[in-house]
Design an enzyme around this catalytic site. Sequence first.
Site, PDB file in Angstrom:
ATOM      1  N   GLU A  78      11.659  -1.638 -22.225  1.00  0.00           N
ATOM      2  CA  GLU A  78      11.208  -1.169 -23.535  1.00  0.00           C
ATOM      3  C   GLU A  78      10.352   0.103 -23.498  1.00  0.00           C
ATOM      4  O   GLU A  78      10.457   0.938 -24.388  1.00  0.00           O
ATOM      5  CB  GLU A  78      10.395  -2.289 -24.227  1.00  0.00           C
ATOM      6  CG  GLU A  78      11.183  -3.564 -24.466  1.00  0.00           C
ATOM      7  CD  GLU A  78      12.308  -3.369 -25.475  1.00  0.00           C
ATOM      8  OE1 GLU A  78      12.260  -2.406 -26.259  1.00  0.00           O
ATOM      9  OE2 GLU A  78      13.262  -4.168 -25.459  1.00  0.00           O
TER      10      GLU A  78
ATOM     11  N   SER B   8      49.878 -24.241 -41.891  1.00  0.00           N
ATOM     12  CA  SER B   8      50.550 -23.923 -43.158  1.00  0.00           C
ATOM     13  C   SER B   8      49.602 -23.528 -44.285  1.00  0.00           C
ATOM     14  O   SER B   8      50.066 -23.110 -45.348  1.00  0.00           O
ATOM     15  CB  SER B   8      51.400 -25.116 -43.605  1.00  0.00           C
ATOM     16  OG  SER B   8      52.493 -25.300 -42.734  1.00  0.00           O
TER      17      SER B   8
END
Length: 891
Positions: A110, A385
């Site tokens: 960082e 389906s």
Amino acid sequence: MSENYKTRTEKRRLSQAKKTSKKKPKGLFKKLLLTLLVICIIGMVSGAATFAYFISTAPKIDEGALKDPLSTVVKDRNGDVVVELGKENREFVPFEEIPKVVEEAFLATEDVRFYKHHGVDVFRLGSAVVANFTQGFGSQGASTITQQLVKRSFLTPEKTLKRKVQELWLAFQIEQRFTKEEIFEMYVNKIYFSEGAYGVATAAKVYFGKDLQELELHEAALLAGLPQSPNNYNPFEHPDKAKKRRDIVLMLMNKHGFISKEDMKAAQAIPVQSTLVSEEKREKDTKPYDAFIDQVIDEVEQLGDYNIFTDGLEVHTTLDPEAQEYVYNLLNTEEMIHYPDDEMQAGITVLDTKTGEILAIGGGRNQKVKRGFNFATDLKRQPGSTIKPILDYGPAIEYLKWSTYEQIVDEPYTYSDGTKINNYNKKHYGQISAREALGRSLNIPALKAFHAVGLEKSREFGLRLGMPLKEHMVEANAIGGGERISPLQLAGAYSAFGNNGIYIKPHAVTKIVLRDKNTEIKTKPEPEVAMKDYTAFMITDMLKSVLKEGYGTGRAANISQLPVAGKTGTTNYTEEYRQKHDIPKGATKDAWFAGYTTNFTIGIWTGYADEKNYLDSESDDIAKKLFKNLMSHLSEDVVTKDFKKPSSVVKVGIEKGTNPPKLASEFTPESEIVYEYFVKGTEPTQVSKKYDKLEAPKNVRATYDEKTNEILLEWDYPEMEDKKPIFEVKVSLDEGPEQVLSVTEDKALKLQNPVGGGIYKFSITASLDDQKSEPATTSIQIPDPMADNEDQIEEDESNGQGDEIDEGVGNGEGEDVDDGEDVPDDLNIPGTTPPGNENDGTGKTPRNGKTQGTEIHGGTRNEGNNINGNVSVQPNQNLHKNTTISSENNQ
């Protein structure tokens, strides 16, 4: 060459002009320079004023906010608080107890110059400024640990110049008030690490089950990599992404001299999962709202740089608490549904059909961990389906304007490469309507519809309904064998059918209020027109048939008296996979159901996390049962309107089987009419003539010829060009039952030896192919010879001739007639000879006319009154007649 001038004055004037022209550029440059200087001064003053304003409006530094994360309140659709996130699962660790390896991992990742700057790293800031000018503002950050602490504690996550100025100013202020160690301590205790954990000490226990001091190098590196995107790098959910991020952190630690290359490679070689807490030992939580809160967390983090656990937000959601609790109980108890085992899973999404708002989420059964796998939102399986309305029939109606009656031939068929495709039941139904094909969930008609529309149009339609379709679809997509989707995505697509074709992305968050309590961020997605209103309505009506018609595959999900539409879906195993894992024939991998009313839309998946476990025929119906139970409950005490037919659709009565479709005529039997929907302007106009009534016979005439003792029956009928009608002639005697006398192409016939005194009624019906006319009728009464004999007897008596009948008048045996009142049984009617009675030469038959066994057409027996006589069919010609009775024609 020297120049010549006419006068000294001219020479002087030209000389001055040259000097003037040489001085002009110098004067212009000075003016431009002065202008730029003025602009810079004004800009500096304005900029300084703007910066001063930004700084003056910056939040005040609150030490409590720096050290203690602010919890987020989540509210339901009624504005009531459901849960407060970030209030628990926090453990503070002082700087002195932070291991060196953890500190170095965070510094390398960082802010490696953390101990060298004063809140702002000028070197990183310079490179970021250049990147922001060349690539756009916000494209690259240069935030130090101090700046990140400021951002997480006081500021909103928006990327604006104002926020950046305030961030820099507050970072300088914090560096003046706190030591580097204190700033680092506040930072690592505030960071969110996913899984509801914030603070590095808490994260160590959540992921590794260890105290912070016990972490190894590869574990410290993994934690240091999480803050950039906690959920994306969550090792429980995304171990591959977590490993890549961890390895980058280890590389940075080596680059900045914190570890050797050998240590880096050794740590990178360790599998991420090797030291993670096992699933069964992770924190357990069975709260009914967890699955919904999962979706809320995901949506908030997708909206921007928000940390829902630490930013002190107020999140307004679409949650229906009662529905959520019901869904939770539906899945986690057997009060309403009997499940085959504890391992069977289900995912449920409940939406408001009109708004796309998520009302409830069923994330799974028997979930043992918080923020675990959500079967409603995280699951990705082939939809079977349930995709057919989305990729086949919907596009066919949208682009080709198919009707619900569209005739498709269900027959042996193949994909484009010649591969055979079968229906699930291995049957073929021949010519069938699109409605019935969808209701029966047949694969072949679905693929034909897909082919008729084309892949591109089909994909275009599906994308508008939120389907995650690849750029190049395959034909298997037509029957649900392509991309994998979630119940949430399926419900979103189906809700558009129930919402007049308007798609609204499913969402759980409607608004976020930031910690300042003034800034509101609206998050509702905008409605999008996904299809024409006629497409939405006609698909919906077809999907009603899936539940309500006898052939529908979704009958088990039907709710009587409720206008509801829906579709089933299953996915099967390949033959190779089935044999490899010893899976029986007929077993299914996934069972889906999606259905909706005008109020609610529900998407359901059922199956197993491990695909080798299969659904049998009984458990295959659980998705339908879940839908029926849940929709019935949601619809209690709620007015459910039917789907309104738009003006773009017309309803038409079609004669069954006609192709192209023909309108039913006024004579078509109701059993042969089907009512279907057409896009206005495409409905058929031709009327079927199959059941039209033929014209009835005209001028029916019955005459009696006393000499020949025959009835002559004649009628008229107009000549037809190519066909001849057939006439069915029926007769009844003395109002007795009708019987068929003849079926003939001629328009005349004779009835020989009719019963004296009998009343004959004839009816004649014309028929041609399947068409029939109304019957035309006529009646005739035959003269009674007994009446003449009785009159003669009475006359003789009045002349004094006595009681004895003159010879030659009786039967030849000299019988007396008692009192002249009773007619002898052997009295004959001239011209007929009933079976079983021989003619004695008098030409008479018995009066009573009740001899049994009189034959018509070679043995036809009249079981009521006997119709004496024989029939001869005559050609259409003029017949001699003595008596004519007018006819009665019924049209």
